[in-house]
Design an enzyme around this catalytic site. Structure first.
Site, PDB file in Angstrom:
ATOM      1  CG  ASP A  67     -42.448  -4.435 -50.858  1.00 35.67           C
ATOM      2  OD1 ASP A  67     -43.398  -4.020 -50.165  1.00 35.67           O
ATOM      3  OD2 ASP A  67     -42.133  -3.927 -51.946  1.00 35.67           O
ATOM      4  CG  HIS A 138     -38.985  -1.435 -57.715  1.00 30.80           C
ATOM      5  ND1 HIS A 138     -38.166  -0.830 -56.789  1.00 30.80           N
ATOM      6  CD2 HIS A 138     -40.225  -0.922 -57.490  1.00 30.80           C
ATOM      7  CE1 HIS A 138     -38.888  -0.013 -56.036  1.00 30.80           C
ATOM      8  NE2 HIS A 138     -40.147  -0.047 -56.449  1.00 30.80           N
TER       9      HIS A 138
HETATM   10  C1  F6R Z   1     -44.154  -0.999 -51.988  1.00 30.57           C
HETATM   11  C2  F6R Z   1     -43.711  -1.627 -53.240  1.00 30.57           C
HETATM   12  C3  F6R Z   1     -43.035  -0.798 -54.272  1.00 30.57           C
HETATM   13  C4  F6R Z   1     -43.953   0.293 -54.819  1.00 30.57           C
HETATM   14  C5  F6R Z   1     -43.299   1.089 -55.941  1.00 30.57           C
HETATM   15  C6  F6R Z   1     -44.159   2.252 -56.389  1.00 30.57           C
HETATM   16  O1  F6R Z   1     -44.741  -1.961 -51.145  1.00 30.57           O
HETATM   17  O2  F6R Z   1     -43.876  -2.802 -53.422  1.00 30.57           O
HETATM   18  O3  F6R Z   1     -42.589  -1.617 -55.311  1.00 30.57           O
HETATM   19  O4  F6R Z   1     -45.125  -0.307 -55.302  1.00 30.57           O
HETATM   20  O5  F6R Z   1     -42.057   1.568 -55.529  1.00 30.57           O
HETATM   21  O6  F6R Z   1     -44.313   3.146 -55.315  1.00 30.57           O
HETATM   22  P1  F6R Z   1     -45.398   4.302 -55.350  1.00 30.57           P
HETATM   23  O7  F6R Z   1     -46.721   3.627 -55.468  1.00 30.57           O
HETATM   24  O8  F6R Z   1     -45.255   5.022 -54.036  1.00 30.57           O
HETATM   25  O9  F6R Z   1     -45.088   5.136 -56.530  1.00 30.57           O
END
Ligand code: F6R
Length: 243
Positions: A67, A138
Site C-alpha cells: 500500500d 485494517h
Molecule cells: C502499512 C500497512 C498498514 C500497517 C498497520 C499497522 O504498509 O499496510 O496496514 O500494517 O497500520 O501499522 P504498524 O505496524 O506501524 O503498527
C-alpha cells in the site's frame, strides 16, 4: 489459521524472517508482498542481516508493496516507498525490475490500480504476504467495512488511520487517501503472515482472533485464509480469552 505466540517481539520477528527465508530458499523466484510500519520493521532488519550473513539469494524474487499514502512523495521518509527502500530494497540489493510499488503521485488512480492488478496476475499471484494490523483492524489500507471482493483500489482513510499514521512522518501528514491491494488479493496470497506486537494492539487482536469474522474488522478475515499465520508477541496476545 495457525496462531503462533512468542514471548518477545524479537522472537516473533526472527520467526517471521525465517519463514520468508524458507520461502525464497524453496522458490528463488517467489513473489512477496510486504507491508511497512512498526510491526514488520525488525523482521526486515533480521532478514537483511541473515541474507547478508548466509548469502541468501533474493536476486530472482519479486517484491510488491502492499500500500501507499496517496499524494505523498516517495522521497518523504514517511512514505511506504521510502520504508521499503530503506529496510528491504537497498539491504537485499533488489533491482528496480524486481520491485513493483504503487505510484502515490499517479494522477489517474484507476489505471494505477489496474497496473497493480495486472502485474500480480502476470506474476501468477503472490506467494507470501506479510501484513500488520491497524489499530482499527485494517489490513493494508483496507479499512473497516471494505468489501472483500475488491482488488487494488484507492480509499478514503479512516480517522484512526489518519491519526495513527502521523507517527511515520516528521512533517504534518497530508494524505487523505490510501492506495492498497484489496482483500481479495490478501485472501488469495498462498501464504498470509499477519504480525502484531505490543500492548496497544491487544484489544483489536482479541476482536480479530476471537470476535465475529467480518470485514468490519478486516484482520479477522485471516481466520478464513487457507494458509494464514497470525504471529503475536505476548503483549499483543494478552487480551485473548483462550490463551
Ligand atoms: C502499512 C500497512 C498498514 C500497517 C498497520 C499497522 O504498509 O499496510 O496496514 O500494517 O497500520 O501499522 P504498524 O505496524 O506501524 O503498527
Amino acid at each position: 489459521m495457525e496462531l503462533q505466540l512468542f514471548e518477545t517481539h524479537e522472537m516473533q520477528s526472527a520467526a517471521a524472517a525465517a519463514l520468508i527465508i524458507n520461502t525464497v530458499k524453496k522458490d528463488p523466484a517467489a513473489v512477496f508482498c510486504f507491508a511497512t510500519g512498526d510491526s514488520p520493521r525488525r523482521t526486515y532488519e533480521l532478514l537483511a542481516e541473515r541474507a547478508a550473513g548466509e548469502k541468501i539469494d533474493f536476486s530472482k524474487c519479486t517484491l510488491i508493496g502492499l500500500d501507499e499514502w496517496m499524494g505523498v512523495d516517495p522521497a518523504n521518509t514517511g512514505s511506504c516507498h521510502c520504508f521499503l527502500q530503506t529496510y528491504l530494497i537497498k539491504p537485499l540489493g533488489l533491482s528496480p525490475g524486481q520491485v513493483h510499488l504503487f505510484d502515490a503521485m499517479a494522477t489517474v488512480e484507476q489505471s494505477e490500480c489496474e497496473k497493480m492488478d495486472q502485474f500480480i496476475r502476470e506474476k501468477g499471484g503472490i506467494d507470501c504476504m506479510l501484513v500488520g494490523v491497524g489499530m482499527n483492524g485494517h489490513i493494508g489500507f483496507n479499512e473497516p467495512g471494505t468489501s472483500e471482493h475488491l482488488t487494488a483500489h484507492v480509499i478514503g482513510l479512516d480517522p484512526i488511520t489518519l491519526t495513527v499514521g502521523q507517527k511515520y512522518f516528521t512533517d504534518t501528514m497530508q494524505a487523505k487517501k490510501g492506495i492498497t491491494l484489496g482483500l481479495k488479493q490478501v485472501m488469495e496470497a498462498r501464504m498470509l503472515l499477519m504480525m502484531a506486537n505490543g500492548k496497544k494492539k491487544a484489544g483489536i487482536i482479541q476482536q480479530a482472533a476471537e470476535g465475529a469474522i467480518s470485514n468490519k474488522v478486516p484482520a479477522s478475515l485471516i481466520r478464513q485464509h487457507h494458509n494464514g499465520i497470525l504471529m503475536l508477541d505476548s503483549e499483543a496476545a494478552s487480551a485473548l480469552k483462550q490463551q
